[in-house]
Design an enzyme around this catalytic site. Structure first.
Site, PDB file in Angstrom:
ATOM      1  N   ARG A 115       2.284  -7.297  -3.293  1.00 11.85           N
ATOM      2  CA  ARG A 115       1.505  -6.375  -2.010  1.00 11.85           C
ATOM      3  C   ARG A 115       0.314  -7.452  -1.663  1.00 11.85           C
ATOM      4  NH1 ARG A 115      -2.867  -2.725  -2.699  1.00 11.85           N
ATOM      5  NH2 ARG A 115      -3.229  -1.782  -0.733  1.00 11.85           N
ATOM      6  N   LYS A 297       2.161   4.880   4.823  1.00  9.85           N
ATOM      7  CA  LYS A 297       1.490   5.310   3.956  1.00  9.85           C
ATOM      8  C   LYS A 297       1.102   6.674   4.268  1.00  9.85           C
ATOM      9  CE  LYS A 297      -1.732   2.314   2.275  1.00  9.85           C
ATOM     10  NZ  LYS A 297      -2.787   1.572   2.494  1.00  9.85           N
ATOM     11  N   THR A 355      -1.117   4.146  -6.418  1.00  9.34           N
ATOM     12  CA  THR A 355      -2.665   4.399  -6.551  1.00  9.34           C
ATOM     13  C   THR A 355      -2.901   4.923  -7.623  1.00  9.34           C
ATOM     14  OG1 THR A 355      -2.567   5.106  -4.358  1.00  9.34           O
ATOM     15  CG2 THR A 355      -4.747   5.254  -5.220  1.00  9.34           C
TER      16      THR A 355
END
Length: 551
Positions: A115, A297, A355
């Site tokens: 990423r 997202k 996350t």
């Protein structure tokens, strides 16, 4: 049946413990092996002080990246970089992980996708990283996907005269359009859209939710608020407005420039931030025009309200629990995660859980037990991939973080409850001929105990359908497109491989069996299930199913 070489090796006193200690896995995991995983041969050989060829005699040296693509029957057994797990791993690149050596090390440790965070770095920085990833890809001989995560709108307060202030719970505080540096009574809010959309009682969250304000009065150029949760507030801290849909597009001018750049660079996925409504997705897909998959997202409550419509449009989805956890009550986040994963699974679209998964490994060489459980939960939920952010981008232990995540995922997938729950959560078959073929491929493979399901796909759609079934055996994703092979690196259970063009069903079956043998999935006499769309090269036509025996 266990490989005789492994059987003899494990019969030696203490060998199981030696291997487990060298690889950082449990002795139970080693004891369950049927053969030594190809990617672990060098580590085990080093730990036991044995030549690698004595562990897997059928493996020839790894060919150079100049070896031609799979095509004619010139294939020999060789060590292939294969994962011991179905769930994929995404690693974020940053200052701690930008060198060619570290990127290769992270890939070999388990990173399937890299990423790039476009909130940081210049186009030149990202171009250099993309070039490095492609060079590593050529060296290791495996497709590697790249996720370009565009920044999206950033809502922030202005600056303060002293750089920071201390807001007290219960005090009044004004947010206005005046650009003058603020003080303990007011600060600039350079976003008239927020002032326009807010209502009396609207909550405003500052600095990642550390401070909370409630709107008490509204004027055309400012909001009067009461501090509900106080604390220190400094220059340019973020603002979240969870209660209302803001009239702000998901793509800024910076994002559009970044999109043009990454599409020219040929990345595989684009992470789309600040999505609130289906129109945000449609706009990004129109710009991408099929050149990359759009990954929404999910980080806004408004996106959850429009989940079905957004999921119908997007190519894949990320549960972005950082911002989502700011705008939702904390107790709602696990439920939102499961709902998003369940919806994506039903549609057969890749879903990533992201996350703070191993957050403590930014500064520590091992995670907390709660973090390990969090990763395991995402695997049990059925995520296609789990993601590392600051752990690999800026942490002190990027390699250890990837290695740990690889170990956790692999161990969870060895558990009998994981297989049972995965089967129980399988969505009903799609009501189409393509869906029926994918379901049949999985059922046939389980009935005959096939070693692998080989899918031929020009766009990845056939492979996605089979992955939706979560079969017991691996999926060998064959495609003539390097870009599609890289996209398939994200899909659950898929070992992607670029091959030459095929022109007939007979050639397809022969190619599939050779590939299965070449990549180490099957040996002579094993059965392989093959599925594809005919005529070849026509997107979305999964309509052929064959069973073949490896010669």
């Amino acid at each position: 049946m266990r490989d005789p070489n492994l059987e003899a090796l494990l019969a030696r006193r203490g060998t199981v413990k030696q291997i487990a200690a060298a690889l950082g896995i449990s002795t139970a995991a080693v004891s369950q092996w049927k053969r030594i995983p190809e990617d672990r041969v060098p580590d085990i050989a080093k730990a036991l002080n044995l030549p690698p060829e004595s562990l897997r005699p059928n493996l020839a040296p790894i060919p150079t990246h100049s070896e031609p693509m799979l095509g004619a029957p010139r294939m020999v057994a060789r060590p292939v970089l294969r994962r011991r797990r179905r769930t994929k791993i995404i690693a974020t690149l940053g200052p701690a992980s930008s060198s060619a050596e570290m990127i290769e090390k992270l890939h070999r440790a388990g990173a399937d996708i890299f990423r790039l965070n476009f909130s940081h770095g210049s186009h030149e920085d990202h171009a250099a990283r993309i070039a490095t990833i492609r060079a590593v890809e050529a060296k290791v001989g495996r497709p590697i996907g790249i996720l370009a995560d565009v920044q999206g709108p950033k809502l922030r307060v202005g600056r303060f005269q002293a750089g920071r202030v201390q807001l007290q719970t219960g005090q009044s505080f004004r947010l206005d359009l005046n650009p003058t540096p603020g003080d303990v009574r007011r600060v600039n809010l350079p976003h008239p859209e927020i002032i326009s959309a807010a209502e009396i009682g609207t909550s405003l969250l500052l600095d990642d939710g550390k401070l909370r304000l409630r709107v008490t009065h509204k004027r055309p150029d400012h909001l009067e608020t009461q501090v509900v949760v106080g604390g220190p507030l400094s220059d340019r801290k973020g603002v979240n407005v969870p209660d209302v849909a803001l009239p702000i597009p998901a793509l800024t001018e910076k994002d559009r420039a970044d999109l043009a750049f990454v599409l020219d660079q040929g990345v595989e996925y684009i992470g789309l931030s600040f999505v609130q409504r289906p129109e945000d997705v449609a706009e990004a897909k129109e710009i991408a025009a099929g050149r990359a998959w759009i990954m929404v997202k999910m980080e806004k409550p408004q996106a959850l309200e429009n989940l079905d419509a957004i999921m119908a449009l997007t190519d894949c989805v990320m549960v972005a629990r950082g911002d989502l956890g700011v705008e939702l009550p904390p107790e709602e986040v696990p439920l939102a995660q499961k709902r998003i994963v369940r919806t994506a699974r039903a549609l057969g679209k890749p879903v990533v859980v992201a996350t703070q998964m191993l957050e403590s490994m930014i500064t520590a060489p091992s995670p907390t037990r709660a973090e390990v459980s969090d990763v395991g939960t995402a695997v049990f939920d059925g995520a296609d991939a789990v993601m590392l952010s600051a752990e690999t981008a800026a942490g002190q232990y990027p390699y250890e973080a990837v290695n740990m995540m690889d170990r956790i995922v692999a161990r969870v997938e060895q558990d009998t409850d994981w297989r049972r729950l995965t089967d129980a959560a399988r969505p009903p078959p799609e009501h189409s001929s393509a869906g029926a073929i994918a379901t049949a491929a999985r059922q046939v493979a389980e009935t005959i105990e096939a070693e692998v399901i080989a899918t031929f796909s020009s766009t990845g759609s056939t492979t996605l359908r089979v992955a939706r079934e979560r079969p017991h055996c691996p999926i060998l994703g064959l495609t003539t497109s390097a870009g599609v092979a890289r996209r398939m690196a994200l899909i659950w259970g898929v070992h992607p491989l670029e091959v030459n063009e095929i022109h007939s069903m007979t050639e397809m079956v022969a190619r599939a069996t050779r590939a299965a043998q070449h990549e180490g999935f099957a040996k002579s006499g094993d059965e392989v299930v093959v599925t594809a769309g005919v005529p070849f090269g026509t997107p979305g036509t999964t309509n052929a199913l064959r069973v073949a025996i490896v010669k």
